[in-house]
Design a protein around this motif. Structure first.
Motif, PDB file in Angstrom:
ATOM      1  N   ILE A  85      -9.311  58.871  37.032  1.00  0.00           N
ATOM      2  CA  ILE A  85     -10.354  57.965  36.537  1.00  0.00           C
ATOM      3  C   ILE A  85     -10.956  57.177  37.704  1.00  0.00           C
ATOM      4  O   ILE A  85     -10.514  57.320  38.843  1.00  0.00           O
ATOM      5  CB  ILE A  85      -9.825  56.968  35.468  1.00  0.00           C
ATOM      6  CG1 ILE A  85      -8.697  56.100  36.038  1.00  0.00           C
ATOM      7  CG2 ILE A  85      -9.383  57.696  34.219  1.00  0.00           C
ATOM      8  CD1 ILE A  85      -8.428  54.846  35.209  1.00  0.00           C
ATOM      9  N   ASP A  86     -11.939  56.338  37.385  1.00  0.00           N
ATOM     10  CA  ASP A  86     -12.503  55.372  38.326  1.00  0.00           C
ATOM     11  C   ASP A  86     -13.194  56.071  39.511  1.00  0.00           C
ATOM     12  O   ASP A  86     -12.704  56.057  40.635  1.00  0.00           O
ATOM     13  CB  ASP A  86     -11.386  54.445  38.821  1.00  0.00           C
ATOM     14  CG  ASP A  86     -11.915  53.096  39.286  1.00  0.00           C
ATOM     15  OD1 ASP A  86     -13.142  52.914  39.254  1.00  0.00           O
ATOM     16  OD2 ASP A  86     -11.102  52.246  39.677  1.00  0.00           O
ATOM     17  N   MET A  87     -14.360  56.679  39.246  1.00  0.00           N
ATOM     18  CA  MET A  87     -15.012  57.486  40.274  1.00  0.00           C
ATOM     19  C   MET A  87     -16.323  56.913  40.804  1.00  0.00           C
ATOM     20  O   MET A  87     -17.120  57.648  41.388  1.00  0.00           O
ATOM     21  CB  MET A  87     -15.236  58.903  39.744  1.00  0.00           C
ATOM     22  CG  MET A  87     -13.925  59.608  39.423  1.00  0.00           C
ATOM     23  SD  MET A  87     -14.151  61.363  39.073  1.00  0.00           S
ATOM     24  CE  MET A  87     -14.565  61.997  40.668  1.00  0.00           C
TER      25      MET A  87
ATOM     26  N   GLU B 149      -1.744  55.920  42.213  1.00  0.00           N
ATOM     27  CA  GLU B 149      -1.118  55.883  40.881  1.00  0.00           C
ATOM     28  C   GLU B 149      -1.799  54.854  39.963  1.00  0.00           C
ATOM     29  O   GLU B 149      -1.524  54.810  38.778  1.00  0.00           O
ATOM     30  CB  GLU B 149       0.388  55.603  41.011  1.00  0.00           C
ATOM     31  CG  GLU B 149       0.781  54.259  41.623  1.00  0.00           C
ATOM     32  CD  GLU B 149       0.807  54.255  43.163  1.00  0.00           C
ATOM     33  OE1 GLU B 149       0.101  55.074  43.792  1.00  0.00           O
ATOM     34  OE2 GLU B 149       1.516  53.408  43.726  1.00  0.00           O
ATOM     35  N   TYR B 150      -2.700  54.031  40.530  1.00  0.00           N
ATOM     36  CA  TYR B 150      -3.448  53.037  39.740  1.00  0.00           C
ATOM     37  C   TYR B 150      -4.719  53.624  39.135  1.00  0.00           C
ATOM     38  O   TYR B 150      -5.331  53.014  38.266  1.00  0.00           O
ATOM     39  CB  TYR B 150      -3.841  51.828  40.597  1.00  0.00           C
ATOM     40  CG  TYR B 150      -2.673  50.950  40.945  1.00  0.00           C
ATOM     41  CD1 TYR B 150      -2.383  49.821  40.181  1.00  0.00           C
ATOM     42  CD2 TYR B 150      -1.844  51.262  42.017  1.00  0.00           C
ATOM     43  CE1 TYR B 150      -1.298  49.014  40.490  1.00  0.00           C
ATOM     44  CE2 TYR B 150      -0.755  50.472  42.329  1.00  0.00           C
ATOM     45  CZ  TYR B 150      -0.490  49.344  41.561  1.00  0.00           C
ATOM     46  OH  TYR B 150       0.594  48.553  41.859  1.00  0.00           O
ATOM     47  N   ASN B 151      -5.162  54.773  39.655  1.00  0.00           N
ATOM     48  CA  ASN B 151      -6.378  55.378  39.126  1.00  0.00           C
ATOM     49  C   ASN B 151      -6.125  56.765  38.537  1.00  0.00           C
ATOM     50  O   ASN B 151      -6.994  57.628  38.540  1.00  0.00           O
ATOM     51  CB  ASN B 151      -7.474  55.424  40.198  1.00  0.00           C
ATOM     52  CG  ASN B 151      -8.211  54.087  40.292  1.00  0.00           C
ATOM     53  OD1 ASN B 151      -8.281  53.340  39.308  1.00  0.00           O
ATOM     54  ND2 ASN B 151      -8.753  53.787  41.454  1.00  0.00           N
ATOM     55  N   VAL B 152      -4.906  56.945  38.046  1.00  0.00           N
ATOM     56  CA  VAL B 152      -4.579  58.178  37.329  1.00  0.00           C
ATOM     57  C   VAL B 152      -3.937  57.757  36.005  1.00  0.00           C
ATOM     58  O   VAL B 152      -3.023  56.931  35.983  1.00  0.00           O
ATOM     59  CB  VAL B 152      -3.580  59.054  38.129  1.00  0.00           C
ATOM     60  CG1 VAL B 152      -3.208  60.304  37.340  1.00  0.00           C
ATOM     61  CG2 VAL B 152      -4.155  59.438  39.496  1.00  0.00           C
TER      62      VAL B 152
HETATM   63 MG   LIG Z   1      -9.228  51.297  38.865  1.00  0.00          MG
END
Ligand SMILES: [Mg+2]
Ligand SMILES: Nc1ncnc2c1ncn2[C@@H]1O[C@H](COP(=O)(O)OP(=O)(O)OP(=O)(O)O)[C@@H](O)[C@H]1O
Length: 262
Positions: A210-212, A198-201
């Motif tokens: 995000i964050d790939m 839930e921290y990278n959506v």
């Molecule tokens: Mg991140």
């Protein structure tokens, strides 16, 4: 070397240019006081090329990177600038880079090369995901360790999934949308996110991944393990929202997805 000294040498960005392009002096300080001269040169190159018109604000100050909102050539953009110094994280980066045939040829092996490769890898992953129809910010440009992508959220950065308040029906829809995107990422793009939670959506009318930077190809020896962990993290979060979850083991989802890779 400060940017001013450097620009006098190269005649690249005059003081007036800088003041025009980054009006907010605090923001300018946040860039020029933190990043090295090569990073600043890349940033000013992107400004010169019109990819970035004006920095607006700083959204996040993580351990790997700072993310800024800026005005781009065609709407608002997020500018993710990776640190090349004062960080230990670059030590683990080669693990993810070396398992990836697209980027495994590190020549110098110094910090800047590793971090730039990492940024390029994030750009390539976003491009492949975007082309496969996965909801990720559209990648716009990459220069060294400076990545420009579409700002999710229109004119304001969207909140993280962990911070939004949705109705039960919208939570259910959000879960299905993410699972569909994950399937598309594996089947059509041949990638595994590798750090999903839930921290990278981001959530703007729907979820965006995000964050790939750490995302790997499905041929990576640990791809299945990473994919399992990604879905497990999501399920943990959505369970708390009272959503009926896909059963990873019973439905054998991951094996099915991996078997239908294009
Ligand atoms: Mg991140
Ligand atoms: N395209 C984007 N549109 C809107 N906001 C974004 C975008 N990309 C990143 N952000 C914001 O910047 C934050 C950090 O981005 P990201 O997760 O890619 O970097 P990170 O290296 O994981 O940083 P951190 O260590 O802070 O998690 C995100 O949590 C999000 O709030």
């Amino acid at each position: 070397m400060t940017l001013v000294e450097w620009s006098e040498e190269g005649g690249f960005a005059t003081k007036a240019d800088r003041e025009k392009l980054i009006k907010d002096s605090e923001l300018r300080e946040s860039l020029e006081g933190v990043f090295d001269s090569i990073t600043l040169r890349y940033t000013y190159e992107l400004i010169r090329r019109g990819v970035i018109k004006r920095f607006i604000t700083n959204i996040s100050q993580g351990k790997e990177a700072r993310v800024y909102v800026a005005e781009g050539a065609d709407g608002y953009v997020a500018v993710k600038i990776y640190f090349t110094s004062a960080s230990e994280y670059y030590k683990t980066m080669p693990i993810y880079i070396e398992g990836d045939p697209r980027f495994s040829h590190l020549k110098r092996g110094d910090r800047r090369e590793i971090v730039e490769t990492w940024a390029r890898k994030e750009y390539a992953n976003l491009s492949e995901a975007y082309s496969a129809g996965v909801h990720v910010p559209k990648p716009i440009s990459i220069r060294g360790n400076v990545l420009v992508m579409q700002l999710v959220g229109g004119s304001e950065p969207a909140p993280l999934l962990k911070d939004v308040d949705l109705t039960p029906l919208s939570w259910k829809r959000a879960y299905n949308q993410i699972m569909n995107d994950l399937e598309r990422l594996v089947v059509n793009a041949g990638l595994v996110h590798g750090d999903l939670s839930e921290y990278n959506v981001l959530y703007y009318r729907r979820p965006y991944l995000i964050d790939m930077g750490q995302s790997v190809m499905t041929s990576h020896p640990r791809a299945q393990e990473f994919l399992f962990r990604d879905v497990k993290n999501l399920n943990l979060f959505f369970r708390k929202k009272g959503i009926e979850l896909k059963d990873l083991v019973k439905d054998d989802l991951i094996t099915k997805w991996l078997a239908s890779r294009r």
